[in-house]
Design an enzyme around this catalytic site. Structure first.
Site, PDB file in Angstrom:
ATOM      1  N   HIS A  82       0.840  -1.194   0.000  1.00 45.29           N
ATOM      2  CA  HIS A  82       0.000   0.000   0.000  1.00 45.29           C
ATOM      3  C   HIS A  82       0.874   1.242   0.000  1.00 45.29           C
ATOM      4  O   HIS A  82       1.812   1.349   0.775  1.00 45.29           O
ATOM      5  CB  HIS A  82      -0.901   0.013   1.241  1.00 45.29           C
ATOM      6  CG  HIS A  82      -1.698   1.272   1.375  1.00 45.29           C
ATOM      7  ND1 HIS A  82      -2.882   1.465   0.700  1.00 45.29           N
ATOM      8  CD2 HIS A  82      -1.473   2.401   2.070  1.00 45.29           C
ATOM      9  CE1 HIS A  82      -3.349   2.669   0.992  1.00 45.29           C
ATOM     10  NE2 HIS A  82      -2.523   3.263   1.819  1.00 45.29           N
ATOM     11  N   ASP A 161     -15.201   2.659   8.160  1.00 45.81           N
ATOM     12  CA  ASP A 161     -14.237   3.639   7.657  1.00 45.81           C
ATOM     13  C   ASP A 161     -14.903   4.628   6.715  1.00 45.81           C
ATOM     14  O   ASP A 161     -14.619   5.822   6.748  1.00 45.81           O
ATOM     15  CB  ASP A 161     -13.075   2.954   6.936  1.00 45.81           C
ATOM     16  CG  ASP A 161     -12.106   3.979   6.364  1.00 45.81           C
ATOM     17  OD1 ASP A 161     -11.516   4.734   7.161  1.00 45.81           O
ATOM     18  OD2 ASP A 161     -11.959   4.059   5.133  1.00 45.81           O
ATOM     19  N   ARG A 168     -14.829  12.778   9.201  1.00 52.60           N
ATOM     20  CA  ARG A 168     -13.512  13.387   9.436  1.00 52.60           C
ATOM     21  C   ARG A 168     -13.254  14.489   8.427  1.00 52.60           C
ATOM     22  O   ARG A 168     -12.708  15.539   8.752  1.00 52.60           O
ATOM     23  CB  ARG A 168     -12.407  12.324   9.323  1.00 52.60           C
ATOM     24  CG  ARG A 168     -12.342  11.382  10.516  1.00 52.60           C
ATOM     25  CD  ARG A 168     -11.437  10.201  10.223  1.00 52.60           C
ATOM     26  NE  ARG A 168     -10.072  10.583   9.852  1.00 52.60           N
ATOM     27  CZ  ARG A 168      -9.250   9.828   9.145  1.00 52.60           C
ATOM     28  NH1 ARG A 168      -9.621   8.619   8.745  1.00 52.60           N
ATOM     29  NH2 ARG A 168      -8.036  10.237   8.858  1.00 52.60           N
ATOM     30  N   SER A 183      -7.657   3.654   9.604  1.00 51.14           N
ATOM     31  CA  SER A 183      -8.387   3.685   8.335  1.00 51.14           C
ATOM     32  C   SER A 183      -7.672   2.829   7.280  1.00 51.14           C
ATOM     33  O   SER A 183      -8.274   1.964   6.638  1.00 51.14           O
ATOM     34  CB  SER A 183      -8.496   5.144   7.877  1.00 51.14           C
ATOM     35  OG  SER A 183      -8.910   5.249   6.539  1.00 51.14           O
ATOM     36  N   LYS A 187      -8.722  -1.469   6.158  1.00 58.54           N
ATOM     37  CA  LYS A 187      -9.042  -1.865   4.777  1.00 58.54           C
ATOM     38  C   LYS A 187      -8.074  -2.926   4.252  1.00 58.54           C
ATOM     39  O   LYS A 187      -8.477  -3.860   3.565  1.00 58.54           O
ATOM     40  CB  LYS A 187      -9.051  -0.630   3.872  1.00 58.54           C
ATOM     41  CG  LYS A 187     -10.297   0.230   4.106  1.00 58.54           C
ATOM     42  CD  LYS A 187     -10.277   1.523   3.311  1.00 58.54           C
ATOM     43  CE  LYS A 187      -9.328   2.519   3.914  1.00 58.54           C
ATOM     44  NZ  LYS A 187      -9.411   3.865   3.356  1.00 58.54           N
TER      45      LYS A 187
HETATM   46  N1  URA Z   1      -6.015   7.115   3.316  1.00 55.06           N
HETATM   47  C1  URA Z   1      -6.953   6.394   3.954  1.00 55.06           C
HETATM   48  O1  URA Z   1      -7.368   5.347   3.471  1.00 55.06           O
HETATM   49  N2  URA Z   1      -7.428   6.839   5.127  1.00 55.06           N
HETATM   50  C2  URA Z   1      -7.004   7.974   5.696  1.00 55.06           C
HETATM   51  O2  URA Z   1      -7.468   8.315   6.769  1.00 55.06           O
HETATM   52  C3  URA Z   1      -6.035   8.729   5.024  1.00 55.06           C
HETATM   53  C4  URA Z   1      -5.547   8.268   3.829  1.00 55.06           C
END
Ligand code: URA
Ligand code: CA
Length: 442
Positions: A82, A161, A168, A183, A187
């Site tokens: 990632h 999320d 947010r 977050s 995922k």
């Molecule tokens: N990327 C994400 O998936 N979540 C965040 O909070 C910031 C960047």
């Protein structure tokens, strides 16, 4: 305990019980906790932070707020990579076939671009016929047969999320390290991977502009992943200039293919080589990074990695002839050369500005729903430290709109600085963060 009391506890920095974190997060997902209470809680987290224990619980609760993907039918250790997002960050498209060609299965789920950063899924859509939405069963079958596949990350994963991120975004609580870390990691883990490799970008084109914050984010994510049973390693890499030469979509696919032919940006290749060998290590293929790098160079020299990309493209319905015929990719109507206005050494590049300019040309989107133009963008092979002369060609702008092309040419010269005296090349890879600790690499 009432939701109000949970918020109060966090406000005063008292440790939360696992059950309290679950109550507020699941209450929010199910609609019994209103936006205003969650907003207050997120702001309290922004100021107070979270302990490792709280953070690992929060991530775990988020993972189980919806469906998770089971990749256990893919043989071998699945390693996901990632990137926290950058400009000309053309890593995934060459990385997946390289690693797959060396026998480590890669079941990659990627995202789309947003703001000044690009996304792998958009880039891949410039390959004619290439399908990015593939049912999980078929995805697993392709990975088992070909060794790798890249699909669009399911929007059904981690509903917590989605809902929390939207809140947010409008409450000034995006830039909180525990909230970003949970977050991203929720995922990744929900998508079924066994091990996780994180590329945390740092610099003026990244989410994290300074090393200290990038390191904190990397350490938080590495701790979450390892505490939830997924071996996690992070690298902190430079984003004070575009990583590759191309900033766009079809032109980044072109650069990705060039990398597999041993051409293209040296800095981009170095990141791919480092991350690739770490993936080979996490996947059990090599025991040290140097042997991984050697295998990667061989996979490129022999053409094995390029062939693997062709197989992946074909398996996902795309036209594999793009490998040798770039004119099959979407082409911009207009292209114009960028000319240096000054002689000297490039000392500073406004990386985010270049990403924004590519977005202005149509290569990126402001909101998730926006459509993009795959063919336009910027080719800028110059790097910090390079010597340039007035009148020299330093790049190309590609556009489908003449007015935008002219505007971009005008704006581009303000996006980098030139000095008379030689300038040092900035470091590329700053730190490796793992269970064993933080290792400085520059
Ligand atoms: N990327 C994400 O998936 N979540 C965040 O909070 C910031 C960047
Ligand atoms: Ca990305």
């Amino acid at each position: 305990m009432s939701i109000g009391e949970i918020i109060e506890k966090k406000k005063y920095g008292k440790p939360l019980e696992d059950s309290e974190i679950k109550e507020i997060v699941m209450g929010y997902v199910e609609g019994t906790v209103p936006d205003y209470q969650m907003a207050a809680f997120l702001m309290a987290v922004w100021f107070r932070g979270m302990s490792d224990r709280e953070l690992s619980t929060l991530t775990d609760v988020m993972i189980h707020s919806g469906k998770t993907i089971d990749l256990s039918r893919i043989n071998g250790i699945k390693v996901d990579k990632h990137s926290s997002g950058g400009v000309a960050d053309t890593v995934t498209i060459p990385l997946v076939p390289i690693v797959a060609s060396l026998g480590v299965p890669v079941a990659k789920m990627s995202g789309r671009g947003l703001g000044h950063t690009g996304g792998t899924i958009d880039k891949l859509e410039s390959i004619p016929g290439f399908r990015v939405e593939i049912p999980i069963e078929e995805f697993i079958a392709i990975v088992n047969r070909v060794g790798g596949a890249i699909i669009s990350q399911s929007s059904e994963l981690v509903p917590a999320d989605k809902k929390i991120y939207a809140l947010r975004d409008v409450t000034g609580t995006v830039d909180s390290i525990p909230l970003i870390a949970s977050s991203i990691m929720s995922k990744k883990i929900a998508s079924g991977t066994d091990a996780i490799l994180l590329d945390v970008k740092v610099g003026n084109g990244a989410f994290m502009e300074n090393l200290e914050d990038a390191l904190k984010l990397a350490e938080a994510m590495v701790r979450i992943g390892n505490s939830l049973g997924r071996e996690t390693v992070a690298y902190i890499t430079d984003m004070n200039e575009p990583l590759g030469y191309a900033i766009g979509n079809s032109i980044e696919v072109e650069e990705a293919i060039n990398i597999l032919k041993g051409k293209g940006s040296k800095r981009l290749f170095e990141v791919i080589e480092t991350l690739g060998s770490e993936m080979l290590r996490l996947g059990g293929r090599v025991s040290d990074i140097e042997s991984g790098k050697k295998l990667i160079r061989e996979a490129i020299e022999s053409g094995k990695a390029l062939l693997k990309l062709a197989e992946i493209i074909e398996a996902q319905g795309g036209n594999k002839d793009v490998i040798n015929n770039y004119s099959l990719l979407p082409q911009a109507k207009f292209r114009k050369t960028l000319i240096a206005q000054k002689s000297g050494f490039i000392s500073k590049i406004d990386t985010k500005g270049i990403g924004r300019l590519a977005q202005f040309l149509g290569a990126g989107r402001e909101k998730k729903e926006d459509t993009i133009d795959l063919s336009c963008g910027i080719i800028f092979p110059m790097k910090i430290g390079d010597k340039i002369e007035t009148g020299q060609k330093i790049g190309t702008i590609l556009a489908n709109n003449e007015a935008k092309l002219e505007e971009a040419i005008k704006r581009f010269n303000m996006l980098f600085e030139v000095e008379e005296t030689p300038v040092e090349t900035p470091p590329l890879i700053y730190y490796r963060v793992s269970r064993e600790g933080v290792h400085k690499l520059f």
